[in-house]
Design a protein around this motif. Structure first.
Motif, PDB file in Angstrom:
ATOM      1  N   LEU A  64      43.961  36.454  39.402  1.00 52.28           N
ATOM      2  CA  LEU A  64      45.281  37.129  39.574  1.00 52.28           C
ATOM      3  C   LEU A  64      46.152  35.533  39.503  1.00 52.28           C
ATOM      4  O   LEU A  64      46.295  35.064  39.693  1.00 52.28           O
ATOM      5  CB  LEU A  64      45.362  38.376  40.135  1.00 52.28           C
ATOM      6  N   PRO A  65      47.213  35.987  39.314  1.00 53.97           N
ATOM      7  CA  PRO A  65      48.745  35.006  39.250  1.00 53.97           C
ATOM      8  C   PRO A  65      48.823  34.644  40.584  1.00 53.97           C
ATOM      9  O   PRO A  65      48.682  36.364  41.054  1.00 53.97           O
ATOM     10  CB  PRO A  65      49.519  35.443  38.011  1.00 53.97           C
ATOM     11  N   ASN A  66      49.073  33.202  40.934  1.00 55.84           N
ATOM     12  CA  ASN A  66      48.812  33.019  42.914  1.00 55.84           C
ATOM     13  C   ASN A  66      50.085  32.051  42.798  1.00 55.84           C
ATOM     14  O   ASN A  66      50.731  31.346  43.639  1.00 55.84           O
ATOM     15  CB  ASN A  66      47.683  33.080  42.808  1.00 55.84           C
ATOM     16  N   GLY A  67      51.032  32.365  41.961  1.00 56.21           N
ATOM     17  CA  GLY A  67      52.201  30.758  41.565  1.00 56.21           C
ATOM     18  C   GLY A  67      53.127  31.418  42.422  1.00 56.21           C
ATOM     19  O   GLY A  67      53.015  31.841  43.093  1.00 56.21           O
ATOM     20  N   ALA A  68      53.931  31.092  42.549  1.00 57.08           N
ATOM     21  CA  ALA A  68      56.018  31.212  43.394  1.00 57.08           C
ATOM     22  C   ALA A  68      56.378  32.997  42.743  1.00 57.08           C
ATOM     23  O   ALA A  68      55.358  33.204  41.734  1.00 57.08           O
ATOM     24  CB  ALA A  68      57.150  30.276  42.936  1.00 57.08           C
ATOM     25  N   THR A  69      57.149  33.146  43.952  1.00 55.27           N
ATOM     26  CA  THR A  69      56.568  35.108  43.397  1.00 55.27           C
ATOM     27  C   THR A  69      58.797  35.002  43.635  1.00 55.27           C
ATOM     28  O   THR A  69      59.262  34.310  44.484  1.00 55.27           O
ATOM     29  CB  THR A  69      56.469  35.745  44.378  1.00 55.27           C
ATOM     30  N   TYR A  70      59.009  35.725  42.558  1.00 53.27           N
ATOM     31  CA  TYR A  70      61.151  35.803  42.643  1.00 53.27           C
ATOM     32  C   TYR A  70      61.054  37.696  42.276  1.00 53.27           C
ATOM     33  O   TYR A  70      61.186  38.379  41.682  1.00 53.27           O
ATOM     34  CB  TYR A  70      61.167  35.412  41.628  1.00 53.27           C
ATOM     35  N   GLY A  71      59.980  38.339  43.013  1.00 57.11           N
ATOM     36  CA  GLY A  71      60.202  39.860  43.568  1.00 57.11           C
ATOM     37  C   GLY A  71      61.764  40.555  43.352  1.00 57.11           C
ATOM     38  O   GLY A  71      62.427  39.715  43.978  1.00 57.11           O
ATOM     39  N   SER A  72      62.114  41.350  43.216  1.00 58.84           N
ATOM     40  CA  SER A  72      63.097  41.417  43.793  1.00 58.84           C
ATOM     41  C   SER A  72      62.932  43.499  43.927  1.00 58.84           C
ATOM     42  O   SER A  72      62.069  44.457  43.015  1.00 58.84           O
ATOM     43  CB  SER A  72      63.763  41.930  41.834  1.00 58.84           C
ATOM     44  N   LEU A  73      63.848  44.203  44.305  1.00 60.63           N
ATOM     45  CA  LEU A  73      63.906  44.930  45.182  1.00 60.63           C
ATOM     46  C   LEU A  73      64.552  45.560  43.953  1.00 60.63           C
ATOM     47  O   LEU A  73      64.698  46.945  44.521  1.00 60.63           O
ATOM     48  CB  LEU A  73      63.943  45.239  46.704  1.00 60.63           C
ATOM     49  N   LEU A  74      65.064  45.560  43.093  1.00 64.18           N
ATOM     50  CA  LEU A  74      66.202  46.127  42.455  1.00 64.18           C
ATOM     51  C   LEU A  74      65.160  46.689  41.358  1.00 64.18           C
ATOM     52  O   LEU A  74      65.177  47.804  40.482  1.00 64.18           O
ATOM     53  CB  LEU A  74      67.826  44.864  41.868  1.00 64.18           C
ATOM     54  N   TYR A  75      64.238  45.985  41.269  1.00 68.73           N
ATOM     55  CA  TYR A  75      63.084  46.175  40.423  1.00 68.73           C
ATOM     56  C   TYR A  75      61.565  46.586  40.631  1.00 68.73           C
ATOM     57  O   TYR A  75      60.933  44.968  41.115  1.00 68.73           O
ATOM     58  CB  TYR A  75      63.364  44.990  38.853  1.00 68.73           C
ATOM     59  N   PRO A  76      61.095  47.311  40.758  1.00 66.63           N
ATOM     60  CA  PRO A  76      60.445  47.660  41.951  1.00 66.63           C
ATOM     61  C   PRO A  76      58.724  47.150  41.079  1.00 66.63           C
ATOM     62  O   PRO A  76      59.083  47.275  39.746  1.00 66.63           O
ATOM     63  CB  PRO A  76      59.628  49.081  41.616  1.00 66.63           C
ATOM     64  N   SER A  77      58.161  46.697  41.579  1.00 61.18           N
ATOM     65  CA  SER A  77      56.692  45.180  41.975  1.00 61.18           C
ATOM     66  C   SER A  77      55.772  46.400  41.501  1.00 61.18           C
ATOM     67  O   SER A  77      55.657  47.290  42.428  1.00 61.18           O
ATOM     68  CB  SER A  77      56.871  44.163  42.590  1.00 61.18           C
ATOM     69  N   TYR A  78      54.835  46.090  40.424  1.00 61.50           N
ATOM     70  CA  TYR A  78      53.780  47.032  40.535  1.00 61.50           C
ATOM     71  C   TYR A  78      52.640  45.628  39.954  1.00 61.50           C
ATOM     72  O   TYR A  78      52.551  44.990  39.262  1.00 61.50           O
ATOM     73  CB  TYR A  78      53.526  48.171  39.818  1.00 61.50           C
ATOM     74  N   LEU A  79      51.116  46.142  40.928  1.00 65.18           N
ATOM     75  CA  LEU A  79      50.311  45.638  40.031  1.00 65.18           C
ATOM     76  C   LEU A  79      49.282  47.255  39.574  1.00 65.18           C
ATOM     77  O   LEU A  79      48.735  47.655  40.144  1.00 65.18           O
ATOM     78  CB  LEU A  79      49.387  45.095  40.966  1.00 65.18           C
ATOM     79  N   PHE A  80      48.383  47.030  38.546  1.00 66.92           N
ATOM     80  CA  PHE A  80      47.922  48.243  38.072  1.00 66.92           C
ATOM     81  C   PHE A  80      46.716  47.075  37.225  1.00 66.92           C
ATOM     82  O   PHE A  80      46.823  47.155  36.176  1.00 66.92           O
ATOM     83  CB  PHE A  80      48.794  48.712  36.632  1.00 66.92           C
ATOM     84  N   LEU A  81      45.539  47.874  37.772  1.00 66.24           N
ATOM     85  CA  LEU A  81      44.534  47.496  37.073  1.00 66.24           C
ATOM     86  C   LEU A  81      43.370  48.674  37.247  1.00 66.24           C
ATOM     87  O   LEU A  81      42.008  48.454  36.899  1.00 66.24           O
ATOM     88  CB  LEU A  81      44.036  46.250  38.083  1.00 66.24           C
ATOM     89  N   GLN A  82      43.746  49.520  37.419  1.00 68.10           N
ATOM     90  CA  GLN A  82      42.595  50.634  36.928  1.00 68.10           C
ATOM     91  C   GLN A  82      41.976  50.763  35.890  1.00 68.10           C
ATOM     92  O   GLN A  82      42.711  50.482  34.702  1.00 68.10           O
ATOM     93  CB  GLN A  82      43.716  52.087  37.847  1.00 68.10           C
ATOM     94  N   ASP A  83      40.867  51.688  35.886  1.00 67.82           N
ATOM     95  CA  ASP A  83      39.657  51.803  34.693  1.00 67.82           C
ATOM     96  C   ASP A  83      39.472  50.498  33.785  1.00 67.82           C
ATOM     97  O   ASP A  83      39.631  50.321  33.008  1.00 67.82           O
ATOM     98  CB  ASP A  83      40.794  52.657  33.585  1.00 67.82           C
ATOM     99  N   ASN A  84      38.722  49.814  35.026  1.00 64.77           N
ATOM    100  CA  ASN A  84      37.754  48.903  34.478  1.00 64.77           C
ATOM    101  C   ASN A  84      36.780  49.205  35.049  1.00 64.77           C
ATOM    102  O   ASN A  84      36.789  49.595  35.895  1.00 64.77           O
ATOM    103  CB  ASN A  84      39.187  47.574  34.659  1.00 64.77           C
ATOM    104  N   SER A  85      36.137  47.640  35.260  1.00 61.29           N
ATOM    105  CA  SER A  85      35.518  46.985  35.358  1.00 61.29           C
ATOM    106  C   SER A  85      34.896  46.029  36.771  1.00 61.29           C
ATOM    107  O   SER A  85      34.064  45.180  36.879  1.00 61.29           O
ATOM    108  CB  SER A  85      33.913  46.941  34.544  1.00 61.29           C
ATOM    109  N   PHE A  86      36.355  45.711  37.080  1.00 62.26           N
ATOM    110  CA  PHE A  86      35.999  45.047  38.081  1.00 62.26           C
ATOM    111  C   PHE A  86      35.130  45.316  39.539  1.00 62.26           C
ATOM    112  O   PHE A  86      35.204  46.412  40.019  1.00 62.26           O
ATOM    113  CB  PHE A  86      37.584  44.373  38.623  1.00 62.26           C
ATOM    114  N   ASN A  87      34.387  43.753  39.828  1.00 68.11           N
ATOM    115  CA  ASN A  87      33.745  44.108  40.884  1.00 68.11           C
ATOM    116  C   ASN A  87      34.054  43.791  42.208  1.00 68.11           C
ATOM    117  O   ASN A  87      35.301  43.105  42.359  1.00 68.11           O
ATOM    118  CB  ASN A  87      32.390  44.207  40.395  1.00 68.11           C
TER     119      ASN A  87
END
Length: 1579
Positions: free
Chosen positions: A675-698
């Motif tokens: 998964l991307p692991n570089g610098a982060t510039y998240g914003s509380l004005l724009y909610p951050s999310y990570l959606f990986l559901q319904d796959n076959s990650f192990n």
């Protein structure tokens, strides 16, 4: 001497030159060194911010003076100016795109710019960081602008060191900055502009220095700084206060009362803003204007001014001659236009918005700009559009004009020419766009958005040649997009009903920068000519019906910034050619084009740096898109449901962290380490999310995830993740949702104690063990706690109810919890769902559970502030299966205590939980009776009390559960009669099994006369059967059977072989059932009316109109006749229920009943059209019921204006035409609004009858939450409008028995609350949309008798609809619950097609053989019986004896007291009074020698016994032969009508017979064809 002298001078010049050269070299080296430092400093700044919009893209190379935003000194080449202004938080209607920098702070590297004179970082986003102190070191700085950059905290006093500063702007649109001491301002003696708007000065010391310590100040902005009168009073007599001030903004502070006298000294003031200054009633307009005569611009918005304040008899208007710009908005100025304003000849700009004006605007010849928005004007002519000829800008939006722009001669003659260039009429107009607007030839900007405009875009509008901006969005315009003759730069036609294709002429609008065609009904492809729009920056055609391929010419739009063609039907391949010149593209939206494929080679990369990429529900070829590997500015990447397979590539790990990443619903596998692991510039004005559901990650969840400190939503559900949940997740302090359900995670649940923002924790279906961590009780915002399907143990903690006050969902399903249900759960007052099923809980059900507030009454504001996402998922066992609720989960109120070891009675307190839709107490040890007031749970749809030890009767109140669609009372000890009711009649008998004491329908055990069960006639027959009868009775049965067989197979055989007869019979059966049902219902109703005739009226008195206080009139179901009275004086009337009475038409006077909420005239004989005025005049109408009348023509479009309509029932009329598309805009059916009932006095317990789930249901207390549309049994044509799918509040939609065609709308799943859907009896085609599986509340579905095809969708809710009859009559459907399998779709064509292709001539020629066989069989059996009876006397006698016996035994009466039959008695029958009453000869039959009455044998010779029957043999045979025919005919009639009757009455049997007939016919045909082929081959 002279030579020496000349030589000396020469040496001096040489020496001076050398010194100068050396100094120049030294200074040059020094300057070069400084330039390098400055360049490096600027590059460090560049790397410290996120430049998503390429503002710093030119910052490459060695010469920083050539970079955009940098200005250097012409000689020294030092950086003097850094101008990086963005547009974050800055509103501008003409800005087509955003551009700003983001960084956690301003890099300190800028301190190297020692020679900086100009610094502008305004309009950027610095995440609430402090203004850096190093700015105070820029001694040469003259301009500093940090406005609108989201700085927070205390302003540093170091800014006071900027002694050369002339401009200081720290303003914003929200408070974030503050000052504790303004003493530093005294050092800025050269300051000319100071703007501290929205800086908190309320606690600052020395804030008065702003007014008198800066004599050079000309512009001062102190808006919303927390100032009060106390800040002005100390200086009111000082001559030092702002002597040179020209612009003063003191708006939105806490000033009130009379104006301070300090304004008398501001002789140079030209601009003054005193908005929100509470001036009080003792003040008038003239005071201020006479105090500051130099003013040219004055803002007095929201100052409490009224008409009285704007008039003065002593006012000298000569003092007002300098005012050019006047703002009097938000002052509650009354209806009349202030007359004082008409005398202000110098006025150029006038703002009167947000007032209550309604009278005509007077003539003001010099006015150029007029804002009258948000007033109460009723006619567009009143705003002066036709009188103010020199006006250049007019804003009259949000006025709700009653009529559209007219073309009256009066308006035409007022101006020979109009100067108007800008016209805003949004949210004001209705009707069609008038041609009159075409006279405004100078228009540059026209805004008619968000109104109720209908019809085509007129030719007159297209002829405005100077038009640059046209906004017609959010209307109801129809027709094609016209060709515009103007050179437009901005065109907005979104959210209309425009159809046709995008015209090729659109390519001629070469100046277009903004083109928005979103949400229309456009079809066809995007024209190739779109490539000619070289200036286009924003292009959107989302949510249309466009098809074809994406044109390659779109790659020629070099300036394109945003491209959106999502939610269409595009197909083909998008390749690198489509991105040819799109180097400036930042946003690409292509989601929901399921046939569109993105395909590019692994070597190719995007030529642009995207910020947002949405490719959800498209097809991405070749695995994870490698063409994204060069992206560095991605903030939103949505690739869900895009058919991506394989593992995450390694290069993805090196990318900067993507703020919002959605890879859900794909086929991705492998670990999450990439998964991307570089610098982060998240914003509380724009909610951050990570959606990986319904796959076959192990594998395990990587700890590197804990670096995502900006994450707000996290969803890893439905994968194969193992290991434990990382403890470090507690560091993600902004997390609001953690969903890791349906994995293989194990270990104990972490504490999450620091996640104070956590609202949802979903860990269900894993292998977690241990107890619930107590630290979860410290999460104050936790609203959803789902730990079901794990291996948790121990008691249910008491702190759940005591500490988690916001808990909405508690799900502990299928664990190993023990002990009792804690009473502390009763304190969780916001609980919607309580699921503790499948545990080992013991003890009684706590009675206090009946006090759960959220389950007792609806309160929309209860969840305010919970910020729960509507897209959350919730799994609940409802209706016997696991149902997954998504968008509708907030409406689920369920209590599931099943499969435990609970004991005791069902607490009567639970019946107070009136919001419950599901209650499951099954599989416990509960005893006692079902609470008698169970009917109070009026919204209950699912009730399971099975497998307990309940006793006594089923309460009668259960019939009040009108929403009930699933009931299970099996395996208890219930007894007595089963209650009857409309809703209970829809449920089958299996729900009562295991209760041996129950009786009544739908059980076969009858309760009608339980003390005397019926006896059979076989008992009496057994007593008298003779040996001869027993030996020969088989002949009688043979005859009856032969007749029955002929009748039965005569019907079945014909139906098997004659397809047309089958269909005609089916259609006739349906019609017969309807007619029988209607006849029975009407007959019963008539009988009831006659029985109650003494209660009925004849006509409705006209004098009722005099009862002016009447609120409700209900006279339904009487025998009233005549026409409906006018009721024109009953202005308070809210309910008018006249159903089942009247004739004639609607009286037009009903439109004058302004408060009418319920109008029910169903079941009458009303005729004519449905009046237009119903929708136009009855604005508060909630229920309109015109059921079963004789209305004709079309459904009027005006009904769409009845915005509060909850129930629209026009079923069973003769309406024609298409369904109006605008019905999809009925607000009340789209969004819940409690205010629809505000001001109403009618009662909750009023009843309302609606056809729902196939039967008439009467709603009483629950009728307010019924949202139903019934258009069935009419003659409507056309397609089902896709707009109807926006009616998300509907629980019932019935379009049965019309002539609708086309397909079922794909987004039918948007009707998330739908419980009953009937589309049967139409001509619908295509497949059943997959989205229908999202209808989680659906309990009644009927799609029968259409032309639907393909696979029936599967879904948890659809699995509960197992009756195949709901799909019958759609021969090309396949899949469960039908027996037709879809496993081989290539062979899924129907057999009827093949039959037509392969019917041979031999089959047609020999079909008569089948009928000959049937006839010959019948003739053989018939004449065989007749012949035997003619020749065999004994058989004949036994048959007739048996026949008579059978006939009369069946009629034995109770009063028969003697039976002497079948003996050997002889002689005359005695006579007597008592015996004369026994006139039935059968009591003596079988005694051949008896004679006398009541026998026909006469005893004429009393001494001799009567002669035998031999004398009368011929007559007996003739007399009794009819009995034989009667037997045969009765057998035939039984067989024939037994089949026909059953098929008419039993719908399911009918369907099974026709299905079997089809199959038998196919098998016979195939067998014949194969047999004929074999015979031919042998020949």
């Amino acid at each position: 001497m002279g030579n020496l002298r000349g030589f000396g001078i020469h040496l001096i010049f040489v020496f001076a030159f050398l010194v100068a050269a050396t100094c120049t070299r030294v200074l040059g080296d020094q300057n070069t060194s400084e330039q390098v430092k400055e360049r490096l400093a600027l590059l460090k700044f560049k790397h410290s911010v996120k430049d998503s919009y390429d503002m710093l893209s030119s910052w490459v190379g060695n010469d920083c003076c050539m970079w955009e935003g940098i200005h250097c000194d012409a000689i020294t080449r030092n950086v003097e100016s850094l101008h990086l202004r963005g547009n974050f938080q800055i509103q501008d209607e003409f800005v087509e795109r955003s551009f700003f920098l983001r960084g956690y702070e301003v890099s300190s590297s800028l301190a190297e710019l020692k020679h900086l004179k100009h610094l502008d970082l305004s309009g950027n986003y610095f995440y609430g960081s402090h203004i850096p102190k190093f700015i105070g070191s820029f001694k040469q700085l003259t301009y500093l602008n940090l406005s609108y950059s989201y700085f927070q905290g205390n302003i540093s006093h170091h800014l006071g060191n900027l002694t050369n500063l002339k401009v200081l702007d720290l303003s914003s649109s929200e408070r974030g900055l503050m000052v504790d001491d303004m003493a530093w301002i005294s050092g800025l003696s050269s300051l000319e502009l100071l703007d501290l708007s929205y800086v908190d000065l309320s606690r600052a010391r020395n804030r008065g220095m702003v007014f008198y310590m800066i004599p050079s100040l000309q512009v001062l902005g102190l808006s919303n700084c927390g100032l009060s009168n106390a800040d002005l009073i100390p200086f009111r007599n000082s001559s030092r206060i702002l002597p040179n001030i020209k612009h003063l903004d003191l708006g939105i502070n806490s000033f009130q009362g009379p104006l301070p006298s300090l304004f008398r000294n501001l002789s140079s003031l030209t601009f003054l803003d005193l908005s929100s200054f509470n001036l009080g009633s003792a003040w008038n307009f003239a005071n201020l204007l006479s105090m500051i005569p130099s003013l040219s611009e004055l803002h007095l918005s929201h100052c409490g001014l009224y008409k009285t304040h704007l008039s003065s008899p002593r006012l000298n208007f000569s003092t007002l001659s300098n005012i050019q710009h006047l703002d009097l908005s938000q002052n509650s100025i009354g209806s009349t236009f202030p007359s004082i304003l008409t005398n202000m000849s110098s006025l150029r700009f006038l703002d009167l918005s947000y007032n209550m004006l309604s009278s005509s605007v007077p003539f003001m010849p010099n006015l150029l700009n007029l804002d009258l928005s948000h007033n109460q004007f009723k006619h567009i002519g009143d705003v002066g559009i036709w009188r103010l000829c020199h006006l250049k800008r007019l804003d009259a939006s949000s006025n709700q004009f009653e009529k559209d722009v007219t073309d009256s001669p009066k308006n035409v003659s007022e101006c020979s020419q109009y100067a108007l260039e800008w016209l805003g009429l949004s949210q004001s107009l209705n009707g069609t766009i008038s041609k009159a607007i075409g006279r405004l030839h100078n228009l540059r900007v026209l805004d008619l958005s968000s109104s109720s405009l209908t019809g085509f875009i007129p030719e007159s509008l297209r002829g405005l040649r100077y038009l640059e901006v046209l906004d017609l969005s959010d209307n109801e315009l129809t027709g094609p997009i016209p060709t515009f003759h103007a050179n437009l730069s901005k065109l907005k036609l979104s959210y209309n009903h425009l159809n046709g294709s995008i015209p090729k002429s659109i390519g001629n609008q070469v100046a277009l920068t903004y083109l928005d065609l979103t949400s229309n009904r456009l079809t066809g492809p995007i024209p190739i000519s779109i490539g000619r729009l070289v200036s286009l920056q924003v292009f959107s055609v989302a949510r249309n019906m466009l098809s074809g391929t994406i044109p390659v010419t779109i790659g020629q739009l070099a300036k394109l910034h945003s491209l959106d063609f999502s939610n269409n039907y595009f197909e083909g391949v998008v390749s690198k050619a489509h991105f040819g010149n799109l180097s400036m593209l930042k946003e690409l939206h292509a989601s929901f084009n399921t046939n569109l494929t993105f395909n590019a080679s692994h070597e190719w990369i995007l030529p642009c740096q995207l910020v947002s990429l949405y490719l959800s529900s498209c097809n991405i070829a070749n695995g994870f898109p490698h063409w994204l590997r060069n992206q560095r500015n991605l903030e939103d990447l949505v690739l869900s449901n895009a058919s991506i397979s394989g593992s995450l590539p390694k290069w993805l790990r090196k990318m900067p962290i993507i703020r919002s990443l959605d890879l859900s619903h794909n086929k991705l596998r492998g670990p999450l380490t990439n998964l991307p692991n570089g610098a982060t510039y998240g914003s509380l004005l724009y909610p951050s999310y990570l959606f990986l559901q319904d796959n076959s990650f192990n594998e395990s969840i990587p700890r590197s995830l804990c670096k995502r400190t900006d994450l707000v939503y996290l969803d890893f559900s439905n994968n194969r993740l193992t290991g434990t949940l990382p403890d470090c997740l507690k560091n993600l302090q902004y997390l609001e949702s953690i969903v890791v359900s349906s994995n293989q995670l194990s270990g104990v649940i972490p504490s999450f104690k620091d996640l104070l923002s956590l609202r949802r924790l979903n860990l269900h279906d894993n292998n977690f063990v241990g107890k619930l961590p107590r630290e979860l009780g410290n999460l104050p915002r936790l609203s959803i706690l789902d730990v079901g399907e794990n291996k948790l143990s121990g008691n249910i903690p008491g702190w759940i109810g005591e500490k988690l006050k916001r808990l909405v969902v508690l799900r502990l399903h299928k664990n190993n919890f023990t002990g009792r249900i804690p009473e502390s759960l009763c304190k969780a007052s916001n609980l919607h769902v309580l699921d503790v099923a499948h545990n080992n809980l013991k003890g009684p059900i706590p009675r206090c559970l009946g006090e759960l507030n959220a389950m007792s009454y609806y309160n929309e504001s209860r969840l305010d502030g919970f910020y729960l996402n509507n897209d959350e998922q919730l799994v609940q066992v409802m209706k016997g299966v696991d149902l997954e609720y998504q968008k509708t989960w907030k409406m689920v109120y369920n209590m599931d205590l099943s499969s435990n070891k609970l004991v005791g009675e069902i607490p009567v307190e639970l019946t107070a939980l009136s919001m419950l839709i599901g209650l499951n107490l099954s599989n416990n040890h509960l005893n006692g009776s079902i609470p008698s007031n169970i009917g109070n749970l009026t919204k209950l749809e699912y009730l399971d009390l099975s497998r307990n030890e309940l006793t006594r009767v089923i309460p009668q109140s259960m019939v009040d559960l009108t929403f009930l669609s699933y009931l299970n009372l099996s395996h208890n000890n219930l007894s007595g009669r089963i209650p009857t009711g409309c809703q209970l009649q829809t449920l089958d008998a299996s729900i009562y099994e295991g209760n041996k004491g129950l009786c009544g329908p739908p059980l076969s055990n009858n309760c009608s006369n339980p003390d005397h069960p019926p006896t059979t006639t076989t008992t009496s027959k057994k007593k008298h059967k003779g040996v001869d009868v027993l030996n020969n009775i088989w002949l009688f049965y043979l005859d009856v059977i032969s007749g029955f067989a002929t009748g039965f197979w005569g019907v079945i055989g014909v139906l098997v072989l004659k397809k047309q007869w089958r269909h005609n019979l089916f259609r006739s059966a349906e019609e017969m059932i309807d007619k029988i049902y209607v006849a029975v219902v009407v007959g019963v109703a008539r009988i009831k009316r006659r029985r109650d005739a003494h209660h009925s009226l004849r006509t409705l008195p006209e004098c009722l109109k005099n009862l002016q206080q009447l609120v409700s009139i209900v006279v339904s179901s009487n025998q009233l006749s005549g026409v409906i009275p006018s009721f024109k004086g009953l202005i308070s009337l809210e309910r008018l229920d006249l159903h089942d009475n009247f004739v004639g038409k609607f009286p037009r006077e009903l439109r004058n009943l302004p408060d009418i909420r319920i109008l029910d005239v169903g079941e009458n004989n009303l005729t004519g059209n449905i009046p237009e005025w119903i929708g136009e005049k009855l604005k508060y109408l909630v229920v309109l019921r015109l059921h079963k009348n004789s209305f004709t023509r079309r459904i009027p479009v005006s009904l769409c204006k009845a915005s509060k309509l909850q129930i629209l029932d026009v079923a069973h009329n003769n309406l024609k035409g298409p369904i109006p598309r605008c019905l999809g805009e009925l607000n009340a059916m789209s969004n819940y609004n409690e205010s629809a009932f505000v001001g109403s006095t009618y009662y909750n317990d009023q009843s309302l009858v609606q056809v729902m789930k196939g039967v008439d249901l009467e709603y009483k207390k629950t009728w307010r939450i019924v949202y139903n549309m019934d258009l069935s049994s009419n003659k409507l044509v056309g397609e089902i409008p896709v707009e109807l799918t926006a009616l998300s509040m509907l629980i019932g939609l019935n379009l049965f028995n019309n002539h609708l065609n086309g397909s079922i709308p794909n987004n039918i799943g948007n009707l998330t609350k739908l419980e009953s859907l009937d589309l049967s009896g139409n001509e619908l085609i295509g497949v059943i949309p997959q989205s229908m599986a999202d209808l989680t509340f659906l309990s009644h579905l009927n799609l029968s008798h259409n032309n639907l095809s393909g696979r029936i969708p599967t879904g948890r809710q659809l699995q509960t609809l197992t009756d195949p009859s709901i799909y019958e009559g759609n021969k090309d459907l396949c899949g469960a619950p039908l027996s037709n399998n879809c496993s081989n779709p290539e062979d899924s064509t129907t057999t009827t097609t093949s039959k037509k292709k392969h019917k041979g001539v031999d089959v047609l020629n020999n079909l008569w053989l089948f009928y000959l066989d049937v006839i010959s069989g019948f003739a053989t059996r018939f004449w065989g019986v007749i012949g035997v009876l003619v020749l065999k006397k004994q058989w004949r006698r036994n048959l007739f004896r048996i026949d008579i016996c059978v006939i009369y035994i069946c009629n034995i009466r109770i009063n028969r007291t003697i039976d002497l039959s079948h003996n050997n008695l002889s002689g005359r029958i005695p006579t007597g009074r008592q015996l004369q009453t026994l006139t039935d000869p059968s009591i003596y039959e079988g005694n051949k020698d008896l004679c006398g009455p009541p026998l026909s044998d006469n005893c004429s010779n009393p001494e001799d016994p009567p002669t035998s029957k031999k004398k009368h043999k011929g007559v007996d045979v003739l007399n009794n032969l009819m009995l034989f025919y009667l037997d045969v005919i009765s057998g035939f009639a039984t067989g024939f009508w037994g089949v026909i009757g059953v098929l008419v009455l039993k719908k399911q049997w009918r369907h099974n017979l026709f299905r079997s007939a089809e199959e038998i016919h196919d098998k016979i045909y195939v067998t014949v064809i194969i047999g004929v082929a074999k015979i031919k081959r042998r020949r």
